[in-house]
Scaffold this active site. Sequence first.
Site, mmCIF file in Angstrom:
data_model
loop_
_atom_site.group_PDB
_atom_site.id
_atom_site.type_symbol
_atom_site.label_atom_id
_atom_site.label_comp_id
_atom_site.label_asym_id
_atom_site.label_seq_id
_atom_site.Cartn_x
_atom_site.Cartn_y
_atom_site.Cartn_z
ATOM 1 N N CYS A 164 44.961 52.255 28.068
ATOM 2 C CA CYS A 164 43.922 51.221 27.224
ATOM 3 C C CYS A 164 43.143 52.320 26.304
ATOM 4 O O CYS A 164 42.637 51.475 25.347
ATOM 5 C CB CYS A 164 43.338 50.430 28.148
ATOM 6 S SG CYS A 164 44.125 49.396 29.315
ATOM 7 N N LYS A 336 37.307 41.416 23.727
ATOM 8 C CA LYS A 336 38.049 40.814 24.406
ATOM 9 C C LYS A 336 37.975 39.673 25.060
ATOM 10 O O LYS A 336 38.983 38.803 25.392
ATOM 11 C CB LYS A 336 38.120 42.219 25.577
ATOM 12 C CG LYS A 336 38.884 43.203 25.085
ATOM 13 C CD LYS A 336 39.080 44.089 26.333
ATOM 14 C CE LYS A 336 39.752 45.474 26.152
ATOM 15 N NZ LYS A 336 38.607 46.297 25.170
#
Length: 414
Positions: A164, A336
């Site tokens: 990520c 997010k």
Amino acid sequence: MTRKAVITGLGATTPIGADVPTFWQNALQGVSGARPLEQEWVAEYELPVRFAAQLAEAPGEKLSRVELKRMDPTTQYGVIAAREAWADAGLSEDAVEAERLTVSFGTGIGGVWTLLDGWDTLRNKGPRRVLPMTVPMLMPNGPAAAISLDLGARGGARTPVSACASGTEALDMARRLIENGEADVVISGGTEAAIHPLPIAAFAAMQALSKRNDDPQAASRPYDKDRDGFVLGEGAGALIIESEEHARARGARIYGELAGTAVTSDSFHITAPDDEGLGAARALRQALSVAGAEPTDVVHVNAHATSTPVGDRPEYVAMKSVFGDHVDNIAVSATKSQTGHLLGASGAIESILTVLALHEGKAPLTINLDHQDPEIPLDVVTGTPRALPEGQKVAISNSFGFGGHNSVAVFRSV
């Protein structure tokens, strides 16, 4: 003298916008991209998680049938984002020498759809039915290679693969190439297309995904006491990183400066972050040092903030150790909560939001934060976008990945 790296173009395809203007406006409005999965394989495999943050627009709206057939989805998304960023920067074949044009484009997983579809074909239909393009479609460097071919980049096509942190690590590579004089323009970013039954089952098995099947849009809850995991997302983000000299010579619009980056590793655990955030803190300090910035210069952070019970707190610990009491003065956005977690593309799309926050003077929203965890007392932007201070500003985008990868990008307004 070290050259400055500036941002002259932005491109994205995300769950809350199929282009940068839409993506930005929806990020300011608190739109959630999470929704139920309607594919037949959800019931077929009895998946415990039945929702994700899928693209707002299918790639077929922007790519030809031939391109769709010859590219894995992760490459499709990367090409779409790169083309938008290229056009946004006002670039053309005549604007930059091909040998001075480089690609630095990351992914966390790569062509998982092609790989697993190919395996199914082999098992069920035999080797003669496996597509000849399977290998170039599944390889993680496929997006960087396709972007290089599409835009005529001959200065190299590089692919950081660091879970990520991949998209932000691609920016680290881009900054170094520009500052060291190895390239004039770098097409940088990240892409991911992993909304597939196997990654969903695997992430769910390790208790990383939220299981709020009854309310997907409220599932991603960074910093909330009731957070239970992340929402899997997909998409891509691209940034044109250019030497300031080259950009000004062609009269380009400059969004901001990529002032500093850093990459560190925890050497702690294959999935869990260091409880004390030591590796993340080192990345923050190093990136600020490269940028020639003090911790007190920072006005905004787009946090990694995945909404996992074990992941959110160490990032706060790292920030507190670096910023001290100044952390209370930093507007923190955990986007997010809207987009879901795009894995290797997350750092790219969040860097776009960070650049635009500086350029437009306002920080985007964090949604679903109803009961903030008292162990994470950050000043989180909720309710309405937060106006940032006037004058030159510094902002940060954090990305951390499985394997203990830490990557931080520092941006400065111009």
